[in-house]
Each structure stands twice: as structure tokens, then as C-alpha cells.
Design a protein around this motif. Structure first.
Motif, PDB file in Angstrom:
ATOM      1  N   ASN A  12       0.863  -1.173   0.000  1.00 28.07           N
ATOM      2  CA  ASN A  12       0.000   0.000   0.000  1.00 28.07           C
ATOM      3  C   ASN A  12       0.899   1.222   0.000  1.00 28.07           C
ATOM      4  O   ASN A  12       2.128   1.103  -0.018  1.00 28.07           O
ATOM      5  CB  ASN A  12      -0.996  -0.017   1.170  1.00 28.07           C
ATOM      6  CG  ASN A  12      -0.342   0.148   2.535  1.00 28.07           C
ATOM      7  OD1 ASN A  12       0.863   0.356   2.673  1.00 28.07           O
ATOM      8  ND2 ASN A  12      -1.140   0.026   3.569  1.00 28.07           N
ATOM      9  N   PHE A  13       0.299   2.398  -0.008  1.00 27.48           N
ATOM     10  CA  PHE A  13       1.066   3.646  -0.003  1.00 27.48           C
ATOM     11  C   PHE A  13       0.276   4.673   0.771  1.00 27.48           C
ATOM     12  O   PHE A  13      -0.917   4.876   0.508  1.00 27.48           O
ATOM     13  CB  PHE A  13       1.295   4.160  -1.435  1.00 27.48           C
ATOM     14  CG  PHE A  13       1.980   5.499  -1.459  1.00 27.48           C
ATOM     15  CD1 PHE A  13       3.356   5.580  -1.559  1.00 27.48           C
ATOM     16  CD2 PHE A  13       1.248   6.674  -1.353  1.00 27.48           C
ATOM     17  CE1 PHE A  13       3.997   6.820  -1.551  1.00 27.48           C
ATOM     18  CE2 PHE A  13       1.874   7.909  -1.346  1.00 27.48           C
ATOM     19  CZ  PHE A  13       3.256   7.978  -1.449  1.00 27.48           C
ATOM     20  N   ASP A  14       0.935   5.317   1.727  1.00 31.14           N
ATOM     21  CA  ASP A  14       0.349   6.488   2.364  1.00 31.14           C
ATOM     22  C   ASP A  14       1.463   7.377   2.898  1.00 31.14           C
ATOM     23  O   ASP A  14       2.609   6.953   3.013  1.00 31.14           O
ATOM     24  CB  ASP A  14      -0.676   6.138   3.449  1.00 31.14           C
ATOM     25  CG  ASP A  14      -0.101   5.373   4.634  1.00 31.14           C
ATOM     26  OD1 ASP A  14       1.119   5.382   4.860  1.00 31.14           O
ATOM     27  OD2 ASP A  14      -0.899   4.755   5.350  1.00 31.14           O
ATOM     28  N   PHE A  15       1.101   8.630   3.134  1.00 27.68           N
ATOM     29  CA  PHE A  15       2.043   9.545   3.755  1.00 27.68           C
ATOM     30  C   PHE A  15       1.993   9.279   5.251  1.00 27.68           C
ATOM     31  O   PHE A  15       0.915   9.150   5.835  1.00 27.68           O
ATOM     32  CB  PHE A  15       1.712  10.992   3.402  1.00 27.68           C
ATOM     33  CG  PHE A  15       2.074  11.320   1.986  1.00 27.68           C
ATOM     34  CD1 PHE A  15       3.373  11.689   1.652  1.00 27.68           C
ATOM     35  CD2 PHE A  15       1.137  11.209   0.973  1.00 27.68           C
ATOM     36  CE1 PHE A  15       3.723  11.950   0.329  1.00 27.68           C
ATOM     37  CE2 PHE A  15       1.474  11.475  -0.349  1.00 27.68           C
ATOM     38  CZ  PHE A  15       2.771  11.842  -0.662  1.00 27.68           C
ATOM     39  N   THR A  16       3.161   9.175   5.864  1.00 26.76           N
ATOM     40  CA  THR A  16       3.257   8.826   7.274  1.00 26.76           C
ATOM     41  C   THR A  16       2.472   9.838   8.107  1.00 26.76           C
ATOM     42  O   THR A  16       2.745  11.045   8.023  1.00 26.76           O
ATOM     43  CB  THR A  16       4.735   8.791   7.713  1.00 26.76           C
ATOM     44  OG1 THR A  16       5.450   7.955   6.789  1.00 26.76           O
ATOM     45  CG2 THR A  16       4.882   8.255   9.124  1.00 26.76           C
ATOM     46  N   PRO A  17       1.487   9.354   8.878  1.00 19.52           N
ATOM     47  CA  PRO A  17       0.649  10.276   9.657  1.00 19.52           C
ATOM     48  C   PRO A  17       1.478  11.131  10.621  1.00 19.52           C
ATOM     49  O   PRO A  17       2.416  10.646  11.263  1.00 19.52           O
ATOM     50  CB  PRO A  17      -0.286   9.340  10.430  1.00 19.52           C
ATOM     51  CG  PRO A  17      -0.288   8.068   9.636  1.00 19.52           C
ATOM     52  CD  PRO A  17       1.079   7.967   9.019  1.00 19.52           C
ATOM     53  N   ASP A  18       1.139  12.415  10.695  1.00 20.18           N
ATOM     54  CA  ASP A  18       1.745  13.371  11.627  1.00 20.18           C
ATOM     55  C   ASP A  18       3.262  13.512  11.459  1.00 20.18           C
ATOM     56  O   ASP A  18       3.966  13.802  12.424  1.00 20.18           O
ATOM     57  CB  ASP A  18       1.428  12.975  13.077  1.00 20.18           C
ATOM     58  CG  ASP A  18      -0.066  12.848  13.330  1.00 20.18           C
ATOM     59  OD1 ASP A  18      -0.815  13.720  12.838  1.00 20.18           O
ATOM     60  OD2 ASP A  18      -0.484  11.881  13.986  1.00 20.18           O
ATOM     61  N   ALA A  19       3.777  13.294  10.247  1.00 20.53           N
ATOM     62  CA  ALA A  19       5.226  13.344  10.067  1.00 20.53           C
ATOM     63  C   ALA A  19       5.688  14.452   9.122  1.00 20.53           C
ATOM     64  O   ALA A  19       6.855  14.784   9.125  1.00 20.53           O
ATOM     65  CB  ALA A  19       5.738  11.994   9.559  1.00 20.53           C
ATOM     66  N   GLY A  20       4.812  15.015   8.305  1.00 21.37           N
ATOM     67  CA  GLY A  20       5.211  16.054   7.357  1.00 21.37           C
ATOM     68  C   GLY A  20       4.796  17.432   7.847  1.00 21.37           C
ATOM     69  O   GLY A  20       4.128  17.565   8.880  1.00 21.37           O
ATOM     70  N   PRO A  21       5.178  18.475   7.108  1.00 19.78           N
ATOM     71  CA  PRO A  21       4.805  19.843   7.489  1.00 19.78           C
ATOM     72  C   PRO A  21       3.289  20.037   7.580  1.00 19.78           C
ATOM     73  O   PRO A  21       2.811  20.759   8.444  1.00 19.78           O
ATOM     74  CB  PRO A  21       5.399  20.702   6.384  1.00 19.78           C
ATOM     75  CG  PRO A  21       6.512  19.880   5.818  1.00 19.78           C
ATOM     76  CD  PRO A  21       6.070  18.452   5.954  1.00 19.78           C
ATOM     77  N   THR A  22       2.549  19.414   6.670  1.00 17.65           N
ATOM     78  CA  THR A  22       1.085  19.438   6.708  1.00 17.65           C
ATOM     79  C   THR A  22       0.588  18.050   6.299  1.00 17.65           C
ATOM     80  O   THR A  22       1.268  17.331   5.557  1.00 17.65           O
ATOM     81  CB  THR A  22       0.488  20.495   5.746  1.00 17.65           C
ATOM     82  OG1 THR A  22       0.918  20.205   4.414  1.00 17.65           O
ATOM     83  CG2 THR A  22       0.918  21.904   6.123  1.00 17.65           C
ATOM     84  N   PRO A  23      -0.600  17.656   6.757  1.00 20.43           N
ATOM     85  CA  PRO A  23      -1.109  16.319   6.396  1.00 20.43           C
ATOM     86  C   PRO A  23      -1.443  16.202   4.911  1.00 20.43           C
ATOM     87  O   PRO A  23      -1.903  17.158   4.292  1.00 20.43           O
ATOM     88  CB  PRO A  23      -2.392  16.178   7.223  1.00 20.43           C
ATOM     89  CG  PRO A  23      -2.406  17.314   8.178  1.00 20.43           C
ATOM     90  CD  PRO A  23      -1.477  18.365   7.670  1.00 20.43           C
ATOM     91  N   ILE A  24      -1.177  15.028   4.357  1.00 24.44           N
ATOM     92  CA  ILE A  24      -1.605  14.680   2.999  1.00 24.44           C
ATOM     93  C   ILE A  24      -2.439  13.412   3.144  1.00 24.44           C
ATOM     94  O   ILE A  24      -1.935  12.378   3.588  1.00 24.44           O
ATOM     95  CB  ILE A  24      -0.417  14.441   2.055  1.00 24.44           C
ATOM     96  CG1 ILE A  24       0.441  15.701   1.923  1.00 24.44           C
ATOM     97  CG2 ILE A  24      -0.926  13.982   0.678  1.00 24.44           C
ATOM     98  CD1 ILE A  24       1.697  15.512   1.088  1.00 24.44           C
ATOM     99  N   ASP A  25      -3.713  13.504   2.782  1.00 26.74           N
ATOM    100  CA  ASP A  25      -4.614  12.365   2.967  1.00 26.74           C
ATOM    101  C   ASP A  25      -4.587  11.374   1.808  1.00 26.74           C
ATOM    102  O   ASP A  25      -5.184  10.308   1.905  1.00 26.74           O
ATOM    103  CB  ASP A  25      -6.048  12.857   3.178  1.00 26.74           C
ATOM    104  CG  ASP A  25      -6.189  13.606   4.502  1.00 26.74           C
ATOM    105  OD1 ASP A  25      -5.468  13.260   5.466  1.00 26.74           O
ATOM    106  OD2 ASP A  25      -6.999  14.544   4.561  1.00 26.74           O
ATOM    107  N   ALA A  26      -3.935  11.713   0.714  1.00 28.54           N
ATOM    108  CA  ALA A  26      -3.906  10.816  -0.440  1.00 28.54           C
ATOM    109  C   ALA A  26      -3.252   9.495  -0.047  1.00 28.54           C
ATOM    110  O   ALA A  26      -2.228   9.467   0.632  1.00 28.54           O
ATOM    111  CB  ALA A  26      -3.128  11.454  -1.587  1.00 28.54           C
ATOM    112  N   ALA A  27      -3.874   8.379  -0.472  1.00 26.54           N
ATOM    113  CA  ALA A  27      -3.346   7.059  -0.122  1.00 26.54           C
ATOM    114  C   ALA A  27      -3.831   6.032  -1.136  1.00 26.54           C
ATOM    115  O   ALA A  27      -4.836   6.228  -1.819  1.00 26.54           O
ATOM    116  CB  ALA A  27      -3.802   6.665   1.274  1.00 26.54           C
TER     117      ALA A  27
END
Length: 135
Positions: free
Chosen positions: A78-93
Motif C-alpha cells: 500500500n502507499f500512504d504519507f506517514t501520519p503526523d510526520a510532514g509539514p502538513t497532512p496529505i490524505d492521499a493514499a
């Protein structure tokens, strides 16, 4: 409940990274281009060795179209942006990517910085990467 367990087991695969022959990387993988509609496009590849190829790419602020191709013979990813790890959230997954599948997500990024991403099935095996957004 049984179906959820089967999905989790399928995500684990049965091959160890050492016993899998690495897949060859398709031409253009990891290259950020700009489509006729102005959207930045990039393709990542994943396979049975539990890595993203490439594991780092850089885009400018704006619209991004990300495609992930799973060339694995056995492993589901799967693929997701690591929660709470970037400058702003990215919900794309991409919640599920079976062997041989290719899926695309579109999203916007505005804040510069590093946005870690992962295969949550295999993060403990090091299947992680980073998208950098230029300032």
C-alpha cells in the motif's frame, strides 16, 4: 473479521527479501514530469524486496499526480504519507496494491519540506521514503 485477517496476511507476502530476485525498474520511474494539464507527475515502483524505487523524489508546491506500480510477484503493498510526520497532512493514499497492479492518486502540496511516505504493511522492514517539496 476473517476477510480483514486475510488482507493483512496477503500484505505480508511469503518470500523473504533475500530470496526474491529484484525486478527491473521501468523507464521513467522516479522522474518528475509536468503533464499537459500542468500537474506534476511521478511514478514509484515497488516489488517483492520491500522498497520503493525511488525512495526519494522532489516536487514543487502545487498539484501532484503520483502513480505506484507494484511489479511484485507475491507481495501486496500500500502507499500512504506517514501520519503526523510532514509539514502538513496529505490524505492521499492507496490502501491496497496487489501484485501487478498500478494505481494513481492526485493531491495538492503547498508547504515546503519533507513528507515521509510508507507501505504500512512493511514499514518495519524499511519500506519507506520521502517526498520533498521545494520552497
Amino acid at each position: 473479521m476473517v476477510a480483514a485477517g486475510l488482507v493483512l496476511l496477503a500484505g505480508c507476502g511469503t518470500d523473504s527479501p533475500a530470496s526474491s530476485a529484484p525486478a527491473s525498474t521501468a523507464a521513467g520511474v522516479g522522474t518528475v514530469t509536468v503533464a499537459p494539464d500542468g500537474v506534476q507527475e511521478v511514478t514509484l515502483q515497488t516489488q517483492d524486496d520491500y522498497v520503493f524505487t525511488p525512495d526519494h523524489f522532489t516536487v514543487s508546491a502545487g498539484k501532484v499526480r503520483l502513480t505506484v506500480t507494484n511489479v511484485a510477484k507475491q507481495a501486496t503493498h500500500n502507499f500512504d504519507f506517514t501520519p503526523d510526520a510532514g509539514p502538513t497532512p496529505i490524505d492521499a493514499a492507496i490502501p491496497l496494491l496487489a501484485p501487478g497492479e498500478k494505481k494513481t492518486v492526485d493531491f495538492d502540496v503547498a508547504a515546503p519540506g519533507d513528507y515521509p511516505f510508507q507501505c504500512s504493511f512493511h514499514v518495519q522492514l524499511g519500506q519507506v521514503g520521502t517526498m520533498t517539496v521545494r520552497g
